[in-house]
Design a protein around this motif. Structure first.
Motif, PDB file in Angstrom:
ATOM      1  N   THR A 267       0.834  -1.199   0.000  1.00 45.44           N
ATOM      2  CA  THR A 267       0.000   0.000   0.000  1.00 45.44           C
ATOM      3  C   THR A 267       0.869   1.250   0.000  1.00 45.44           C
ATOM      4  OG1 THR A 267      -0.102   0.159   2.421  1.00 45.44           O
ATOM      5  CG2 THR A 267      -1.724  -1.258   1.348  1.00 45.44           C
ATOM      6  N   GLY A 268       0.426   2.246  -0.773  1.00 42.20           N
ATOM      7  CA  GLY A 268       1.118   3.536  -0.748  1.00 42.20           C
ATOM      8  C   GLY A 268       1.332   4.136  -2.120  1.00 42.20           C
ATOM      9  N   ASP A 269       0.982   5.410  -2.287  1.00 51.53           N
ATOM     10  CA  ASP A 269       1.192   6.111  -3.562  1.00 51.53           C
ATOM     11  C   ASP A 269       2.671   6.269  -3.896  1.00 51.53           C
ATOM     12  OD1 ASP A 269      -1.522   6.418  -4.006  1.00 51.53           O
ATOM     13  OD2 ASP A 269      -1.624   8.376  -3.001  1.00 51.53           O
ATOM     14  N   GLU A 270       3.517   6.125  -2.879  1.00 53.93           N
ATOM     15  CA  GLU A 270       4.946   6.353  -3.098  1.00 53.93           C
ATOM     16  C   GLU A 270       5.654   5.134  -3.687  1.00 53.93           C
ATOM     17  OE1 GLU A 270       4.749   4.430   0.988  1.00 53.93           O
ATOM     18  OE2 GLU A 270       3.510   5.704  -0.295  1.00 53.93           O
ATOM     19  N   LEU A 271       4.975   4.010  -3.790  1.00 55.93           N
ATOM     20  CA  LEU A 271       5.627   2.767  -4.185  1.00 55.93           C
ATOM     21  C   LEU A 271       5.675   2.573  -5.698  1.00 55.93           C
ATOM     22  CD1 LEU A 271       4.148   0.296  -1.528  1.00 55.93           C
ATOM     23  CD2 LEU A 271       6.344   1.500  -1.469  1.00 55.93           C
ATOM     24  N   VAL A 272       6.814   2.024  -6.147  1.00 59.95           N
ATOM     25  CA  VAL A 272       7.022   1.710  -7.561  1.00 59.95           C
ATOM     26  C   VAL A 272       7.455   0.239  -7.631  1.00 59.95           C
ATOM     27  CG1 VAL A 272       8.426   2.190  -9.620  1.00 59.95           C
ATOM     28  CG2 VAL A 272       7.699   4.069  -8.126  1.00 59.95           C
ATOM     29  N   PRO A 273       6.886  -0.561  -8.559  1.00 61.68           N
ATOM     30  CA  PRO A 273       7.308  -1.956  -8.677  1.00 61.68           C
ATOM     31  C   PRO A 273       8.800  -2.067  -8.980  1.00 61.68           C
ATOM     32  CG  PRO A 273       5.303  -1.579  -9.940  1.00 61.68           C
ATOM     33  CD  PRO A 273       5.808  -0.235  -9.511  1.00 61.68           C
ATOM     34  N   VAL A 274       9.427  -3.117  -8.455  1.00 60.05           N
ATOM     35  CA  VAL A 274      10.845  -3.364  -8.709  1.00 60.05           C
ATOM     36  C   VAL A 274      11.065  -3.516 -10.212  1.00 60.05           C
ATOM     37  CG1 VAL A 274      12.765  -4.949  -8.310  1.00 60.05           C
ATOM     38  CG2 VAL A 274      11.147  -4.457  -6.463  1.00 60.05           C
ATOM     39  N   GLY A 275      12.063  -2.790 -10.729  1.00 58.14           N
ATOM     40  CA  GLY A 275      12.372  -2.863 -12.147  1.00 58.14           C
ATOM     41  C   GLY A 275      11.831  -1.714 -12.973  1.00 58.14           C
ATOM     42  N   LYS A 276      10.897  -0.934 -12.413  1.00 55.01           N
ATOM     43  CA  LYS A 276      10.341   0.221 -13.118  1.00 55.01           C
ATOM     44  C   LYS A 276      11.190   1.462 -12.833  1.00 55.01           C
ATOM     45  CE  LYS A 276       6.606  -1.880 -14.716  1.00 55.01           C
ATOM     46  NZ  LYS A 276       6.311  -2.021 -16.162  1.00 55.01           N
ATOM     47  N   PRO A 277      11.143   2.472 -13.718  1.00 52.58           N
ATOM     48  CA  PRO A 277      11.884   3.711 -13.452  1.00 52.58           C
ATOM     49  C   PRO A 277      11.416   4.362 -12.154  1.00 52.58           C
ATOM     50  CG  PRO A 277      11.145   3.628 -15.729  1.00 52.58           C
ATOM     51  CD  PRO A 277      10.463   2.496 -15.030  1.00 52.58           C
ATOM     52  N   LEU A 278      12.345   4.910 -11.408  1.00 54.08           N
ATOM     53  CA  LEU A 278      12.028   5.525 -10.117  1.00 54.08           C
ATOM     54  C   LEU A 278      11.838   7.031 -10.301  1.00 54.08           C
ATOM     55  CD1 LEU A 278      11.733   4.533  -7.182  1.00 54.08           C
ATOM     56  CD2 LEU A 278      14.092   5.247  -6.792  1.00 54.08           C
ATOM     57  N   GLU A 279      10.641   7.519 -10.046  1.00 55.47           N
ATOM     58  CA  GLU A 279      10.332   8.934 -10.175  1.00 55.47           C
ATOM     59  C   GLU A 279      10.644   9.668  -8.882  1.00 55.47           C
ATOM     60  OE1 GLU A 279       6.272   9.227 -11.315  1.00 55.47           O
ATOM     61  OE2 GLU A 279       6.446   7.791 -12.966  1.00 55.47           O
TER      62      GLU A 279
ATOM     63  N   ILE B 139       9.635   5.369  -4.038  1.00 50.07           N
ATOM     64  CA  ILE B 139      10.566   4.346  -3.553  1.00 50.07           C
ATOM     65  C   ILE B 139      10.141   2.992  -4.131  1.00 50.07           C
ATOM     66  CG2 ILE B 139      11.163   5.540  -1.411  1.00 50.07           C
ATOM     67  CD1 ILE B 139       9.216   3.657   0.043  1.00 50.07           C
ATOM     68  N   TYR B 140      11.085   2.077  -4.196  1.00 44.30           N
ATOM     69  CA  TYR B 140      10.755   0.758  -4.719  1.00 44.30           C
ATOM     70  C   TYR B 140       9.994  -0.073  -3.683  1.00 44.30           C
ATOM     71  CZ  TYR B 140      13.608   1.396  -8.890  1.00 44.30           C
ATOM     72  OH  TYR B 140      14.110   1.831 -10.089  1.00 44.30           O
ATOM     73  N   ASP B 141       9.102  -0.900  -4.192  1.00 46.07           N
ATOM     74  CA  ASP B 141       8.278  -1.769  -3.351  1.00 46.07           C
ATOM     75  C   ASP B 141       9.066  -3.037  -3.001  1.00 46.07           C
ATOM     76  OD1 ASP B 141       6.269  -3.131  -2.068  1.00 46.07           O
ATOM     77  OD2 ASP B 141       5.208  -3.696  -3.901  1.00 46.07           O
ATOM     78  N   THR B 142       9.990  -2.897  -2.082  1.00 45.27           N
ATOM     79  CA  THR B 142      10.821  -4.045  -1.697  1.00 45.27           C
ATOM     80  C   THR B 142      10.097  -4.990  -0.741  1.00 45.27           C
ATOM     81  OG1 THR B 142      11.815  -2.748   0.084  1.00 45.27           O
ATOM     82  CG2 THR B 142      12.978  -2.790  -2.023  1.00 45.27           C
ATOM     83  N   ASN B 143       9.119  -4.466   0.020  1.00 42.59           N
ATOM     84  CA  ASN B 143       8.441  -5.313   1.004  1.00 42.59           C
ATOM     85  C   ASN B 143       7.704  -6.478   0.359  1.00 42.59           C
ATOM     86  OD1 ASN B 143       9.374  -3.600   2.927  1.00 42.59           O
ATOM     87  ND2 ASN B 143       7.402  -2.764   3.527  1.00 42.59           N
TER      88      ASN B 143
END
Length: 406
Positions: free
Chosen positions: A182-194, A198-202
């Motif tokens: 959960t969270g608007d700040e999360l990006v799937p691993v492997g996608k460009p980081l805006e 932050i990456y969704d490592t959890n």
């Protein structure tokens, strides 16, 4: 706040074990790491006949009492037993695993025998009764319980079943686990980081651990900070899974909707635990599934999974051999910072020092957002809730990582 021990006790008391009537029958080749759902009884003796533990000579002690030099009546090979007449004052040449001739009292290894030119053999000493004989049923007796309900089927137990001629085994179904972040700040691993993301490592870390626990994983990806989408995702997840795991959204921020939605479509059994890291951990029940809400910080998420979700999955899967990890005493190599109030799980590295004692040091900074120190750690330093700072040389308890974190 509940202590970790109280939370674990409450959770395990509420979670059900799988029903025996839901067991599946699988061939041994597909049963690795599954949990045994039915007591397994040996249909045969192992070994199924008396056989030799050595290459040598099968003898009768009465013959050797008369003379230490005997003729050779014949041979017994593995799969080709001696079938001739075994005359008095003779021995039978025998190989490892070969059937013991009827009447033999012992097997003398060939290194202790002299082969004479006339074909007779001379023994250097009188063997003991039963020497180098593997007796029928010595390993497993017919009717023995070789596997109990709740045991894990492994590279040790599965070959044992194969040796008994058992080709299939009853297992409990794998636990179905829905995983959400959960969270608007999360990006799937492997996608460009805006920017600001932050990456969704959890979810990635939880999925890896669930794979080791042989769960059936249902990936529901990342949920934005939207209460309606939270509710829809929860409804879909709990309709398909035995257990729903989220990370993030269980604190008290304006965008933390997990607890709110859980209270709306289910119930919260407890929320907040007196441990560090990992205070905002939620456990509850949805209509068709159980729920574990992990904190959003990556270290907190991993620690609460290891300490709470791990045993929960063991209970749901029927794995009866799970036990609380054993704590070992160790000397603190350096000072440890600790505030009184919560049980602390610090990342540490332990080793045997020059004096042969277990010594442990903290690894890196202990912030719950700092995941890099885990890679260099091999244990948790477990500090009691009522304990404050620890000086170098004091005794602390450590919890070595098991295979789940290895």
């Amino acid at each position: 706040m509940l202590s970790l021990e109280q939370a674990l006790e409450q959770m395990l008391a509420q979670l059900p074990s799988p029903a025996a009537e839901n067991a599946q029958i699988l061939p041994l080749t597909q049963a690795a790491e599954r949990i045994c759902a039915q007591e397994v009884i040996s249909p045969i003796n192992v070994p199924s006949f008396d056989n030799s533990a050595m290459d040598g000579y099968a003898v009768r002690l009465a013959d050797l009492a008369a003379s230490m030099t005997l003729s050779v009546a014949g041979k017994s090979f593995a799969g080709q037993p001696f079938q001739g007449e075994w005359a008095p004052q003779s021995a039978v040449r025998i190989m490892t695993g070969a059937m013991i001739p009827t009447g033999a009292d012992a097997v003398v290894m060939q290194e202790n025998v002299t082969l004479n030119q006339d074909g007779t053999v001379t023994f250097s000493e009188l063997p003991k009764q039963g020497q180098n004989i593997r007796y029928i049923g010595e390993d497993v007796k017919q009717g023995d319980v070789v596997l109990k309900i709740g045991e894990k089927l492994t590279a040790l137990s599965l070959p044992l079943l194969a040796s008994l001629g058992i080709a299939e085994v009853a297992v409990f179904p794998r636990v179905k686990v829905a995983v959400l972040s959960t969270g608007d700040e999360l990006v799937p691993v492997g996608k460009p980081l805006e920017k600001g993301k932050i990456y969704d490592t959890n979810r990635f870390a939880v999925t890896l651990m669930l794979q080791k626990l042989n769960c059936e994983i249902l990936d529901f990806s990342i949920l934005p900070d939207n209460e309606e989408q939270f509710e829809r995702a929860f409804q879909a997840a709990q309709a398909q899974a035995n257990l729903v795991i989220t990370s993030g959204g269980v604190s008290v921020g304006e965008a933390d909707f997990t607890k709110t939605v859980l209270e709306k479509i289910g119930q919260v059994n407890f929320w907040k635990i007196a441990m560090k890291p990992g205070k905002p951990f939620a456990f509850g029940k949805l209509e068709n599934a159980w729920f574990c809400g992990l904190p959003g910080n990556p270290v907190s998420a991993l620690v609460t999974f290891y300490q709470l979700v791990y045993p929960a999955i063991a209970k749901l899967s029927g794995y009866s051999a799970w036990r609380r990890p054993q704590l070992l005493p160790a000397f603190a190599a350096t000072k440890l910072k600790k505030a009184v109030g919560r049980q602390d799980f610090q990342r540490g590295f332990y080793q045997i020092n020059a004096q042969g004692q277990i010594e442990v040091s903290p690894v890196g900074f202990q912030g719950s957002h700092l995941f890099g120190s885990f890679v260099k750690s091999n244990c948790f330093i477990v500090l009691e809730a009522e304990r404050g700072n620890v000086n170098a040389g004091e005794t602390v308890m450590i919890e070595p990582f098991d295979a789940l974190l290895g």
